[in-house]
Design a protein around this motif. Structure first.
Motif, PDB file in Angstrom:
ATOM      1  N   VAL A  99       0.788  -1.134  -0.039  1.00 11.69           N
ATOM      2  CA  VAL A  99       0.023  -0.088   0.080  1.00 11.69           C
ATOM      3  C   VAL A  99       0.829   1.182   0.065  1.00 11.69           C
ATOM      4  O   VAL A  99       0.594   2.458  -0.634  1.00 11.69           O
ATOM      5  CB  VAL A  99      -0.848   0.068   1.246  1.00 11.69           C
ATOM      6  N   ALA A 100       1.956   1.256   0.719  1.00 10.70           N
ATOM      7  CA  ALA A 100       2.828   2.490   1.068  1.00 10.70           C
ATOM      8  C   ALA A 100       3.516   2.527  -0.319  1.00 10.70           C
ATOM      9  O   ALA A 100       3.721   3.696  -0.896  1.00 10.70           O
ATOM     10  CB  ALA A 100       3.777   2.241   2.051  1.00 10.70           C
ATOM     11  N   GLY A 101       3.785   1.521  -0.943  1.00 12.71           N
ATOM     12  CA  GLY A 101       4.640   1.635  -2.324  1.00 12.71           C
ATOM     13  C   GLY A 101       3.691   2.280  -3.379  1.00 12.71           C
ATOM     14  O   GLY A 101       3.954   3.022  -4.254  1.00 12.71           O
ATOM     15  N   ILE A 102       2.204   1.649  -3.327  1.00 12.41           N
ATOM     16  CA  ILE A 102       1.193   2.299  -4.478  1.00 12.41           C
ATOM     17  C   ILE A 102       1.096   3.877  -4.029  1.00 12.41           C
ATOM     18  O   ILE A 102       1.152   4.616  -5.192  1.00 12.41           O
ATOM     19  CB  ILE A 102      -0.113   1.497  -4.099  1.00 12.41           C
ATOM     20  N   LEU A 103       0.987   4.307  -2.787  1.00 13.92           N
ATOM     21  CA  LEU A 103       0.736   5.688  -2.568  1.00 13.92           C
ATOM     22  C   LEU A 103       2.142   6.340  -2.795  1.00 13.92           C
ATOM     23  O   LEU A 103       2.112   7.402  -3.243  1.00 13.92           O
ATOM     24  CB  LEU A 103       0.506   5.654  -0.958  1.00 13.92           C
ATOM     25  N   GLY A 104       3.171   5.753  -2.297  1.00 18.70           N
ATOM     26  CA  GLY A 104       4.329   6.466  -2.952  1.00 18.70           C
ATOM     27  C   GLY A 104       4.666   6.802  -4.450  1.00 18.70           C
ATOM     28  O   GLY A 104       4.781   8.094  -4.609  1.00 18.70           O
ATOM     29  N   ALA A 105       4.264   5.823  -5.163  1.00 20.12           N
ATOM     30  CA  ALA A 105       4.241   6.045  -6.637  1.00 20.12           C
ATOM     31  C   ALA A 105       3.346   7.081  -6.941  1.00 20.12           C
ATOM     32  O   ALA A 105       3.582   8.089  -8.068  1.00 20.12           O
ATOM     33  CB  ALA A 105       3.988   4.826  -7.099  1.00 20.12           C
ATOM     34  N   SER A 106       2.029   7.022  -6.481  1.00 18.21           N
ATOM     35  CA  SER A 106       1.082   7.862  -6.833  1.00 18.21           C
ATOM     36  C   SER A 106       1.237   9.591  -6.503  1.00 18.21           C
ATOM     37  O   SER A 106       0.972  10.363  -7.113  1.00 18.21           O
ATOM     38  CB  SER A 106      -0.378   7.607  -5.810  1.00 18.21           C
ATOM     39  N   PHE A 107       1.995   9.850  -5.066  1.00 25.63           N
ATOM     40  CA  PHE A 107       2.156  11.050  -4.671  1.00 25.63           C
ATOM     41  C   PHE A 107       3.794  11.520  -4.872  1.00 25.63           C
ATOM     42  O   PHE A 107       4.463  12.227  -4.401  1.00 25.63           O
ATOM     43  CB  PHE A 107       1.892  11.048  -3.215  1.00 25.63           C
ATOM     44  N   LYS A 108       4.492  10.775  -5.921  1.00 21.81           N
ATOM     45  CA  LYS A 108       5.773  11.151  -6.179  1.00 21.81           C
ATOM     46  C   LYS A 108       5.954  12.541  -6.562  1.00 21.81           C
ATOM     47  O   LYS A 108       6.616  13.368  -6.144  1.00 21.81           O
ATOM     48  CB  LYS A 108       6.382  10.151  -7.155  1.00 21.81           C
ATOM     49  N   SER A 109       5.263  13.043  -7.426  1.00 23.74           N
ATOM     50  CA  SER A 109       5.182  14.488  -7.929  1.00 23.74           C
ATOM     51  C   SER A 109       4.723  15.383  -6.888  1.00 23.74           C
ATOM     52  O   SER A 109       5.581  16.583  -6.853  1.00 23.74           O
ATOM     53  CB  SER A 109       4.159  14.513  -9.021  1.00 23.74           C
ATOM     54  N   GLU A 110       3.820  14.899  -5.954  1.00 28.52           N
ATOM     55  CA  GLU A 110       3.731  15.796  -4.848  1.00 28.52           C
ATOM     56  C   GLU A 110       4.713  15.869  -3.883  1.00 28.52           C
ATOM     57  O   GLU A 110       4.941  16.968  -3.343  1.00 28.52           O
ATOM     58  CB  GLU A 110       2.484  15.386  -4.024  1.00 28.52           C
ATOM     59  N   PHE A 111       5.504  14.820  -3.621  1.00 26.09           N
ATOM     60  CA  PHE A 111       6.673  14.901  -2.846  1.00 26.09           C
ATOM     61  C   PHE A 111       7.876  15.877  -3.152  1.00 26.09           C
ATOM     62  O   PHE A 111       8.426  16.615  -2.741  1.00 26.09           O
ATOM     63  CB  PHE A 111       7.286  13.502  -2.471  1.00 26.09           C
ATOM     64  N   GLU A 112       7.923  15.871  -4.575  1.00 32.81           N
ATOM     65  CA  GLU A 112       8.905  16.627  -5.334  1.00 32.81           C
ATOM     66  C   GLU A 112       8.498  18.186  -5.371  1.00 32.81           C
ATOM     67  O   GLU A 112       9.296  19.179  -5.050  1.00 32.81           O
ATOM     68  CB  GLU A 112       9.154  16.230  -6.562  1.00 32.81           C
ATOM     69  N   GLN A 113       7.083  18.370  -5.276  1.00 38.80           N
ATOM     70  CA  GLN A 113       6.661  19.732  -5.182  1.00 38.80           C
ATOM     71  C   GLN A 113       6.967  20.244  -3.604  1.00 38.80           C
ATOM     72  O   GLN A 113       7.366  21.286  -3.472  1.00 38.80           O
ATOM     73  CB  GLN A 113       5.388  19.848  -5.418  1.00 38.80           C
ATOM     74  N   ILE A 114       6.592  19.592  -2.604  1.00 41.73           N
ATOM     75  CA  ILE A 114       6.796  19.847  -1.359  1.00 41.73           C
ATOM     76  C   ILE A 114       8.193  19.996  -0.990  1.00 41.73           C
ATOM     77  O   ILE A 114       8.585  21.148  -0.301  1.00 41.73           O
ATOM     78  CB  ILE A 114       6.377  18.514  -0.439  1.00 41.73           C
TER      79      ILE A 114
END
Length: 238
Positions: A101-116
């Motif tokens: 689940v964490a891997g799926i969420l991480g892949a989904s929010f990768k762009s958001e992490f980079e923006q943060i």
């Protein structure tokens, strides 16, 4: 009735001992990343609720849990305890599900992490020219980063330091690099490259370490599920 296979039993024990050591390794690496003082000061903005270290915090919890499960699996194998083996199986399965689940969420929010991360670094530019006591920890951390990675400033180079440049100019001064990598600011020859791209690269390396650990751990966990269930069934058939 069939007895418990000695091969499976001791393979399970050895596996869980290695699993326990993996837990220690994961915990050690995660704590090292988390408490790395300079990196933490650079990546974290006190005015923002975003924390790029959430994944590392999760990894610390996973490492501690794996140590407990490894110990539980070792005892279950040696004592041939179905209860311990079942607890081990359930705990391991839950960790595997959380990782997926964490891997799926991480892949989904990768762009958001980079923006943060990008937003945090740009926001932290203000701290370089600040004379506030609370900004000094960040300034000292970036100064050490500049000296180690041969860069200057955060986004726009030496100008980011404002009136604090003279105080931290030594870590910006060019040394052992081509002249083309240097520029003149004020009366100093300093590194031309800002540190933002290097800091982003460092963050990506941390993420690669976390992903590598997670993938390797998933393979070990699947083997652990198979071993524990086979041994559980054999003990039940005694």
């Amino acid at each position: 009735m069939a007895g418990v296979s000695g091969c499976i039993k001791y393979s399970m024990f050895i596996f869980n001992f290695l699993f326990w050591l993996c837990g220690i390794l994961i915990l050690a690496v995660a704590i090292w990343i988390r408490v790395s003082k300079d990196d933490q000061q650079i990546f974290t903005n006190g005015d923002s609720g975003a924390n790029p270290y959430v994944a590392v915090n999760i990894l610390i919890a996973v490492g501690a849990t794996i140590m407990i499960l490894g110990f539980l699996g070792c005892c279950g194998a040696v004592k041939e305890s179905r209860c311990m083996l079942l607890l081990f199986f359930i705990g391991l399965l839950l960790i595997l599900i959380v990782q997926v689940v964490a891997g799926i969420l991480g892949a989904s929010f990768k762009s958001e992490f980079e923006q943060i991360l990008n937003g945090t670094l740009h926001e932290n530019v203000k701290l370089l020219s600040s004379t506030d006591e609370n900004a000094k920890a960040f300034q000292e951390a970036l100064s050490e980063f500049q000296e180690e990675f041969k860069c200057c400033g955060l986004v726009d180079g030496a100008a980011d330091w404002g009136g604090n440049f003279q105080q931290y100019s030594k870590s910006c001064e060019c040394s052992d690099v081509p002249v083309s990598s240097c520029t003149v600011y004020g009366d100093k020859t300093v590194y031309k490259q800002p540190c933002i791209s290097l800091i982003k690269d460092l963050a990506k390396k941390h993420i690669v370490i976390i992903i590598g650990i997670a993938f390797g751990l998933a393979v070990i966990e699947i083997l652990g599920l198979v071993f524990s269930m086979v041994l559980y069934c054999q003990i039940g058939n005694k």
